[in-house]
Design an enzyme around this catalytic site. Structure first.
Site, PDB file in Angstrom:
ATOM      1  N   SER A   1       0.817  -1.216   0.000  1.00  0.00           N
ATOM      2  CA  SER A   1       0.000   0.000   0.000  1.00  0.00           C
ATOM      3  C   SER A   1       0.848   1.262   0.000  1.00  0.00           C
ATOM      4  O   SER A   1       1.347   1.689   1.045  1.00  0.00           O
ATOM      5  CB  SER A   1      -0.923   0.007   1.228  1.00  0.00           C
ATOM      6  OG  SER A   1      -1.570   1.248   1.373  1.00  0.00           O
TER       7      SER A   1
ATOM      8  N   TYR B   1      -2.905  -0.852   9.691  1.00  0.00           N
ATOM      9  CA  TYR B   1      -2.904  -1.419   8.342  1.00  0.00           C
ATOM     10  C   TYR B   1      -1.583  -1.109   7.629  1.00  0.00           C
ATOM     11  O   TYR B   1      -0.958  -1.994   7.042  1.00  0.00           O
ATOM     12  CB  TYR B   1      -4.082  -0.878   7.532  1.00  0.00           C
ATOM     13  CG  TYR B   1      -4.056  -1.288   6.081  1.00  0.00           C
ATOM     14  CD1 TYR B   1      -4.324  -2.598   5.714  1.00  0.00           C
ATOM     15  CD2 TYR B   1      -3.761  -0.372   5.076  1.00  0.00           C
ATOM     16  CE1 TYR B   1      -4.286  -2.991   4.377  1.00  0.00           C
ATOM     17  CE2 TYR B   1      -3.731  -0.748   3.745  1.00  0.00           C
ATOM     18  CZ  TYR B   1      -3.997  -2.056   3.405  1.00  0.00           C
ATOM     19  OH  TYR B   1      -3.952  -2.439   2.083  1.00  0.00           O
TER      20      TYR B   1
ATOM     21  N   GLU C   1      -6.028   8.419   8.904  1.00  0.00           N
ATOM     22  CA  GLU C   1      -6.025   8.613   7.461  1.00  0.00           C
ATOM     23  C   GLU C   1      -5.085   9.762   7.100  1.00  0.00           C
ATOM     24  O   GLU C   1      -5.085  10.806   7.755  1.00  0.00           O
ATOM     25  CB  GLU C   1      -7.433   8.877   6.933  1.00  0.00           C
ATOM     26  CG  GLU C   1      -8.324   7.640   6.991  1.00  0.00           C
ATOM     27  CD  GLU C   1      -9.502   7.731   6.046  1.00  0.00           C
ATOM     28  OE1 GLU C   1      -9.876   8.857   5.668  1.00  0.00           O
ATOM     29  OE2 GLU C   1     -10.052   6.673   5.696  1.00  0.00           O
TER      30      GLU C   1
END
Length: 310
Positions: A117, A142, A270
């Site tokens: 990612s 994550y 985020e």
């Protein structure tokens, strides 16, 4: 060529499996269908409904199928869910990846492709577009699990050629429009149904949006790369920033949506801005994104519009 493709019932994995089949590869898909859909499975592929954390079943599958390579797309892929449940994120994304790498070495495979990612492993980079050599500092579990998977991959690369593809924000047909990830798919679904569209934060946060067809091409190039015995980590994006507000306006025009977005509080963990430097992938993989964002969004809207009519 025989390939085990994990997560092949998901958005990206299902598109990759179709290209592999078109190239004449023999494919076995491993997916527990927790987020993937059975309807996404190509009929030409073999399928095993199993979690990558089920060690006993996985090793039996490897020994029976005798793959040449593994393309690993199965994951707990939600940033928000990773914050809520970091242990689950670790179990799937770290433990599951390690066991797949172990199985690959045990069965003498020719290579391993890992879906990483680019949108999370760098955290909040100070300079954009960000290169692979930039220090990683993920701000979500994550992102931590993805960079950890890469580090294990590099460790195992002493015995097994390893390629990690650090994706930008992938979008396109078949992306899940439900949940908190996949903003293009979510916006498409909401706008076509004339429902309220929510934007978390002020909408000025940017992402490196890349169309699924370009990502699939990158996987084929990565396959060719590892079959040459090479190891590498590559950003797979466009090198361009596009804000969520810009995505909203582009899709608004394409769908004829009339409402204004509803702005909500920014989500935890985020990032604010990201764009990926792809010069390394261009040079070593011969990767070049071909889809303009306007045409790619048109194609995506077309898919979701046609799906509504079925």
């Amino acid at each position: 060529m025989r390939v085990i493709l994990t997560g092949g019932a998901g958005f990206i994995g299902s598109h990759v499996s179709e290209l592999y089949i078109k190239m004449g590869f023999k494919i076995l898909i491993i997916d527990d269908l927790s987020t993937g859909k059975e309807e996404n499975l190509p009929k030409e592929a073999e399928f095993e409904k199993v979690s990558i954390t089920d060690e006993n079943k996985i090793i039996k599958i490897f020994k029976k199928f005798k793959p040449d390579i593994v393309n690993h797309h199965a994951a707990q892929s939600s940033v928000v869910e990773s914050v809520k449940n970091p242990i689950l994120d670790m179990e799937v994304n770290i433990r599951g990846t390690i066991f797949l790498l172990e199985s690959s070495v045990l069965c003498n495979l020719k290579g391993f492709i890992f879906a990483s990612s680019g949108g999370t492993v760098y955290g909040e980079p100070k300079k954009l577009p960000v290169k692979e050599s930039y220090r990683f500092f993920p701000i979500s579990p994550y992102g931590i699990s993805k960079i950890t998977g890469e580090m294990y991959g590099l460790y195992y690369s002493k015995k097994l050629p390893f390629v990690s593809l650090r994706y930008g924000n992938v979008f396109g047909p078949r992306q899940n429009p439900h949940g908190e990830s996949g903003v293009v798919a979510i916006f498409c679904e909401k706008m076509l149904n004339n429902e309220e569209v929510h934007i978390y934060g002020d909408g000025n946060q940017t992402r490196d949006f890349i169309f699924i067809n370009d990502v699939v091409k990158a996987n084929l190039l990565a396959t060719e790369y590892i079959l040459k015995g090479k190891t590498g980590i590559f950003n797979i994006g466009t090198g361009k920033e596009t804000s969520i507000n810009q995505i909203f306006e582009k899709l608004k025009k394409l769908t004829g949506y009339k409402k204004r977005p509803i702005y909500l509080a920014k989500r935890e963990a985020e990032i604010t801005r990201i764009a990926l430097d792809i010069k390394k992938a261009q040079k070593e993989l011969n990767f070049k994104p071909e889809w303009d964002i306007e045409e790619a969004l048109k194609e995506t809207v077309k898919f979701f519009n046609e799906r509504r009519k079925v």
